[in-house]
Design an enzyme around this catalytic site. Structure first.
Site, PDB file in Angstrom:
ATOM      1  N   ASN A 189       0.809  -1.221   0.000  1.00  0.00           N
ATOM      2  CA  ASN A 189       0.000   0.000   0.000  1.00  0.00           C
ATOM      3  C   ASN A 189       0.846   1.277   0.000  1.00  0.00           C
ATOM      4  OD1 ASN A 189      -2.451  -1.538   0.158  1.00  0.00           O
ATOM      5  ND2 ASN A 189      -1.997  -1.863   2.329  1.00  0.00           N
ATOM      6  N   ARG A 190       2.073   1.170  -0.492  1.00  0.00           N
ATOM      7  CA  ARG A 190       2.997   2.302  -0.588  1.00  0.00           C
ATOM      8  C   ARG A 190       3.378   2.878   0.778  1.00  0.00           C
ATOM      9  NH1 ARG A 190       3.041   0.112  -4.795  1.00  0.00           N
ATOM     10  NH2 ARG A 190       3.034   1.060  -6.869  1.00  0.00           N
ATOM     11  N   LEU A 191       3.172   2.090   1.836  1.00  0.00           N
ATOM     12  CA  LEU A 191       3.564   2.524   3.178  1.00  0.00           C
ATOM     13  C   LEU A 191       4.965   1.982   3.466  1.00  0.00           C
ATOM     14  CD1 LEU A 191       0.188   2.008   5.093  1.00  0.00           C
ATOM     15  CD2 LEU A 191       1.125   4.102   4.078  1.00  0.00           C
TER      16      LEU A 191
END
Length: 212
Positions: A189-191
């Site tokens: 999730n691009r975290l």
């Protein structure tokens, strides 16, 4: 063109006390991934420099060594990067290990290695690479490929295989002493995890977590 990165993360508790020890861990894993065919040339790094007016330039070079003092690469001192580093020693490095969803980003200052260190490395290069260091006036305009190949052939006649090739006076190493070293781990999730070491005046290192 949207990749989903690995779920495993990078925690502060896992980090080595010194960034070069942490780099050694990750580089070892990248090298093993290369043996398995998952990664190409793990020692390839993007070197970014800037001229005296702040205009940047980047290129990929091969890291040829690292230790607690920093990262070493070799080049023609008359090349664009060589000239820019002579005027402005501030530099950044990027190891783009995309297949394993990792990057290492370095900022620091570059200084020339000593001639003895340069000569010791130069002697380990293949014969053709030693000739190439003489044949190429790196970053200069040439009229044709033929000019380069002719220069190489002339040098080959002068220094045949098995003959000692002297180190060019305009060729040598740079050692990049890091000021910051960031370890970037891709997450879902691009975290992403971004843990950055920053050098303190007393020789210790502070670690900060950056937002992705």
């Amino acid at each position: 063109m949207r990749a989903h990165y690995r779920a495993e993360g990078l925690d502060e508790e896992e980090l080595a006390a010194h960034p070069m020890d942490q780099f050694d861990r990750w580089f070892g894993e990248a090298a093993r991934a290369a043996v398995r065919g998952l990664l190409y040339e793990p020692n390839a790094m993007v070197v970014s420099t800037a001229d005296t007016e702040g205009r940047p330039s980047s290129r990929t070079v091969l890291m040829k060594g690292y230790d607690t003092r920093g990262f070493v690469f070799y080049t023609n001192y008359d090349s664009r990067k060589g000239r820019e580093l002579a005027a402005n020693p501030h530099v950044s490095l990027l190891f783009p290990w995309h297949p394993v969803a990792r990057q290492v980003l370095v900022t620091g200052t570059a200084r020339r290695t000593g001639r003895e260190e340069t000569a010791a490395y130069f002697r380990t290069r293949p014969h053709g690479s030693r000739l190439g260091a003489w044949a190429s006036a790196q970053s200069t305009v040439i009229p044709s490929r033929e000019v380069l190949e002719t220069a190489y052939e002339d040098l080959g006649a002068r220094y045949p295989e098995g003959e000692q090739v002297p180190v060019p006076p305009h060729w040598g190493g740079f050692r990049v002493t890091p000021h910051t070293v960031e370890f970037w781990q891709g997450r879902a999730n691009r975290l992403h995890d971004r843990l950055r070491y920053t050098a303190a005046p007393d020789g210790t290192w502070r670690v900060d977590r950056l937002s992705p």
